[in-house]
Design an enzyme around this catalytic site. Structure first.
Site, PDB file in Angstrom:
ATOM      1  N   SER A 237       7.903  -4.539  -2.233  1.00  0.00           N
ATOM      2  CA  SER A 237       7.227  -5.177  -1.383  1.00  0.00           C
ATOM      3  C   SER A 237       7.494  -4.733   0.355  1.00  0.00           C
ATOM      4  CB  SER A 237       7.599  -6.764  -1.327  1.00  0.00           C
ATOM      5  OG  SER A 237       6.622  -7.505  -0.733  1.00  0.00           O
ATOM      6  N   ASP A 329      -1.688  -8.360  -8.441  1.00  0.00           N
ATOM      7  CA  ASP A 329      -0.857  -8.750  -7.349  1.00  0.00           C
ATOM      8  C   ASP A 329      -1.675  -9.878  -6.323  1.00  0.00           C
ATOM      9  OD1 ASP A 329       0.635  -8.673  -5.012  1.00  0.00           O
ATOM     10  OD2 ASP A 329       1.522  -6.782  -5.692  1.00  0.00           O
ATOM     11  N   HIS A 364       3.159  -9.535  -8.415  1.00  0.00           N
ATOM     12  CA  HIS A 364       3.839  -8.974  -7.138  1.00  0.00           C
ATOM     13  C   HIS A 364       5.394  -8.578  -7.514  1.00  0.00           C
ATOM     14  CE1 HIS A 364       4.274  -7.678  -3.101  1.00  0.00           C
ATOM     15  NE2 HIS A 364       5.236  -8.493  -2.949  1.00  0.00           N
TER      16      HIS A 364
END
Lengths: 431, 421
Positions: A237, A329, A364
């Site tokens: 991320s 995601d 994600h």
């Protein structure tokens, strides 16, 4: 006294990414049973998973081979009792399961219940139970606190004489010092440093930012147990954005390879790298809410900017790069970013360095395998301290498969690039 | 300080490589197999796999095998042959069962874990080339620590002191109730916990009994212990078995035949005899060239007089005998033959199963722990130390341990878990 089945889980104590074998014997033939897993988290919440089975003619159930007919997972799923776990009914909402103390194992109770049960597991005694431990740290891995020169992190050192390749390991915008992936990397032979980079005082300039990360990288590189020219970076991320920035702009360090999980080369604030950490200029206007009021951030960087100032100059990357993304995601537009990154690298002529893994219906939070999937969970937005429920995306089974496959490939990628290989008898050529 | 390993032996140019050593599981039960792999070495490269174990008494045990990597630069101990060392051939667990005291150790050592709640910690290492000694002075290429546990997670250990009985009860995890086992060790005495801890890890509520504190232990003591086990809320009172080793086997046989209280559902006698020890003739003690004591003749010849041996023709439950044919401590093979003859005569030989292992010795224990051909022995209550010859050769004895343990567990499961009430 009714016959007691014999339940076994092997290995009884495994690493988190190791498969286990759950088997039941001594049941009557063609007997319906429920296999159930129970875990109490460090936050004291209970998590469970279960599968419905019918014993064969010999009164056996073999989870790695037999199909679950229902429950929290179906089909022949050797590890379903772990990856399909979810909070027990009545739990607080928005939970995410994460192990913060990596020096102790996750303890999971596996039980067998008569018939096909879908609730009230704790109100009835099972027929049999077994306990298994799941460890992030292999025996002999050392854990060392790092508090030096303004850097806060933890280093994990594999067992053995060393020196070893190194990996800088960075998590995302949730912040904190998250150690478990680093501990697991060390259990696979990499000196690994988990870094808390968000509680550091705000960076004022782009250069201050870069020099902080150069300092962090050099702490690993200069560690006596680390092979200096075999240090890579792994980020998830926001940590992936940091990874790309370091690889492209840091002058005094050069990672040997990078792994970016669910990341983007686009600066979220749209302006400069330093401001990423201040989150000031983040364009919250594009944040959406779904029908359950869960926050979707994926549109914030869309459309992918054409202005090169707003994204990492991918053409400057000189080391192999592995991207791992889920196409569901909902937090970051990682698939679109990956496409743009490939375009930029093609134009710059360095796309031979790029490998992209895209997992269908994964979300994600692509983490080490056999840990539960969270489609959404509670999140505190760093700059505003606002509590929201963040939508990460992904469907449980595809996400679990993505975690298993990507972890194997991440380890293989790190080994390939960081472990000196005897087949090249000449000094390693620079890429 | 070197920053990387270079292989200077085979080529003139510096060849940089670092190998990867992995063991799965890194934390296993003592009777679980593990897989040991080396990767990323040069092809056709000689390596030595080495195991090192420090006992609770501070002694060092080691084992090693010589390997050559395949064309991919890998060694897989489960599939590739050791070309020499403390074991040879394809032996997935050779690094454990061939452990022996390091050179310079005190004589007569036997490896036994006193604390069953903590793991054995074995260090597995890889060395360059084919080494056979001086491991402590050589550079290691890679090394990992492996834990070997007698207790599975969730097994509970309970001190037993009621009714004058001293023992330790190990309970499996789960709601129970469980079949029970009374575990009887041999003439060395003491409270030996590791086997019952392992049996509990396989689903049996197992009682380790300390029974040789006084020279003359009374039968009532065993009956009291049996009752304690039976009456435990987590034990199935009519699913109890006896497991004995050496003198413990004699106790198990005697109690099962003559006691009204002790009615086991099955019995396992490892390295035991039905001949009463009171008849032992000490002058029949022999010594070998190393002055190690051979006691096997003390009970021979097998008496024909029924008062001098347990009348196994009266046994009413299945009996599993585990026999090491090279047992130098007790006349186990001869006793097993006689027991078979007695039971055939009495018509209950359908209850008897004999597992007989050529070149295995007296101390047939759970698998993958070091073999002891001769060791220091002190009978309970005595101060005299001997070096007793137990017998057995390393590889056949280790194979016997592996096979006998598996069959013992199957036998116990069949008789205590599976058989109808």
């Amino acid at each position: 006294v009714t016959v007691t089945p014999i339940l076994s889980v092997l290995p009884t104590r495994g690493l988190v990414d190791e498969k286990f074998k759950v088997a039941l014997e001594n049941l009557p033939p063609r007997f319906p049973v429920t296999l159930h897993s129970l875990h109490q988290s460090e936050d004291k919440d209970y998590w469970e998973a279960f599968g419905y089975y019918v014993s064969d003619d010999r009164g056996r159930v073999t989870v790695s081979q037999d199909a679950s007919l229902g429950g929290t997972y179906t089909g022949a799923e050797p590890m379903g009792l772990l990856w399909s776990m979810r909070p027990v009914p009545g739990s607080r909402t928005g939970l995410r399961l994460r192990k913060m103390d990596v020096q102790s194992p996750m303890v999971v109770l596996i039980s067998a219940y008569k018939g096909h049960v879908f609730e009230g597991f704790r109100e009835q005694p099972p027929m049999a139970s077994a306990v298994t431990e799941r460890w992030y740290m292999a025996p002999g891995v050392q854990r060392i606190d790092i508090r030096e020169r303004g850097v806060k992190g933890t280093i994990f050192i594999p067992q053995g004489p060393g020196p070893f390749p190194g990996v800088l390991d960075m998590w995302g915008g949730g912040g904190g010092l998250v150690e478990y992936r680093s501990a697991l990397l060390a259990s696979h032979g990499f000196v690994s440093m988990a870094l808390d980079y968000l509680s550091f005082e705000t960076f004022k300039t782009h250069n201050e930012c870069l020099s902080y990360f150069e300092k962090v990288f050099s702490i690993i590189q200069q560690h006596p147990q680390v092979i200096k020219d075999r240090v890579g970076i792994c980020g998830l991320s926001l940590g992936a954005t940091v990874t790309l920035t370091m690889a492209a702009y840091c002058k005094s360090i050069s990672p040997r390879c990078c792994v970016c999980i669910s990341g983007s080369h686009v600066f979220p604030s749209g302006v400069s790298f330093a401001e990423v950490f201040q989150f000031k200029e983040m364009d919250m206007g594009k944040a959406r809410l779904d029908e359950q009021k869960r926050v979707i951030w994926r549109d914030m960087i869309l459309p992918i900017p054409t202005d090169p100032q707003r994204k990492v100059a991918m053409g400057r990357i000189k080391c192999p790069l592995l991207l791992v993304n889920g196409d569901d995601d909902q937090n970051w537009a990682t698939v679109e970013s990956a496409e743009d990154m490939a375009k930029m690298m093609r134009a710059a002529g360095n796309d031979h360095l790029l490998t992209t893994l895209t997992y269908h219906d994964a979300g994600h939070l692509i983490e080490p395998p056999y840990t539960p999937h969270f489609r959404a969970s509670n999140f505190i937005v760093q700059h505003s301290k606002q509590k929201v429920v963040m939508l990460w995306g992904g469907q449980t089974k595809p996400h679990a498969d993505a975690q298993e496959d990507s972890w194997e490939k991440i380890l293989a990628f790190l080994r390939q690039h960081l472990y000196p290989c005897p087949s090249s008898s000449l000094p390693q050529a620079k890429l | 300080m070197k920053t990387w390993v270079s292989n200077r032996q085979s080529t003139m140019e510096t060849n940089l490589w670092r190998l990867l050593l992995s063991v799965q599981p890194s934390r296993g039960l003592v009777d679980e197999k593990f897989s040991v792999r080396v990767q990323n070495a040069p092809p056709a490269h000689p390596l030595t796999m080495h195991a090192l174990l420090h006992s609770e008494d501070g002694d060092t045990w080691e084992a090693f095998g010589h390997y050559v990597t395949d064309s991919g630069g890998d060694v897989n101990v489960s599939e590739d042959p050791s070309l020499g060392g403390t074991y040879d051939g394809v032996e997935p667990m050779g690094l454990l069962w061939s452990l022996r005291p390091a050179p310079g150790s005190r004589p007569g050592l036997r490896f036994r874990k006193r604390d069953a709640q903590t793991p054995m910690q074995v260090r597995l290492s890889v060395y360059q080339g084919h080494q056979s000694e001086g491991f402590m002075d050589r550079a290691v290429l890679a090394s990992v620590m492996v834990e070997r546990w007698y207790m599975a997670p969730g097994v509970r250990r309970v001190n037993i002191t009621e009714g004058g009985v001293t023992g330790t009860l190990f309970l499996p995890p789960g709601p129970g109730p469980f079949p029970g086992l009374m575990d009887l060790w041999g003439g060395g005495g003491g409270l030996v916990e590791y086997r019952p801890a392992l049996l509990a890890s396989h689903g049996f509520a197992s009682l380790a009994l300390d029974y040789l504190k006084q020279a003359d232990v009374k039968n009532e003591y065993f009956e009291d212990a049996y009752r304690v086990l039976q009456q435990h809320p987590q034990v199935c009172k009519n699913r109890i078995g006896l497991v004995g080793l050496s003198f413990g086997s004699s106790v198990a046989l005697k109690m099962s035949v003559y006691s009204n209280v002790i009615q086991p559902r099955c019995i396992v006698c490892v390295s035991g005899s039905h001949i009463h020890a009171a008849g032992s003739r000490l002058k029949k003690t022999r010594y070998n060239e190393e002055n190690q004591v051979i006691w096997r003749d003390l009970l021979l010849p097998v008496p024909t007089d029924l008062s001098k041996k347990v009348d196994v023709g009266r046994l009413q439950c299945p009996l599993l005998l585990v026999v090491g044919e090279d047992d130098q401590n007790w006349p186990v093979p001869e006793s097993a033959d006689d027991m078979r003859e007695m039971m055939e005569g009495a018509g209950n030989s359908h209850l008897l199963t004999v597992l007989s292992y050529p070149r295995a010795g007296h101390l047939i224990e759970p698998p993958y722990s070091p073999h002891c051909r001769a060791g220091t022995f002190m009978a309970a209550g005595s101060r005299k130390k001997f070096i007793a010859l137990w017998g057995g050769e390393v590889a056949p004895h280790s194979r016997a341990q592996e096979d006998a343990w598996r069959k013992t567990l199957d036998f116990l499961r069949e008789n205590l878990y599976c058989s109808a009430d």
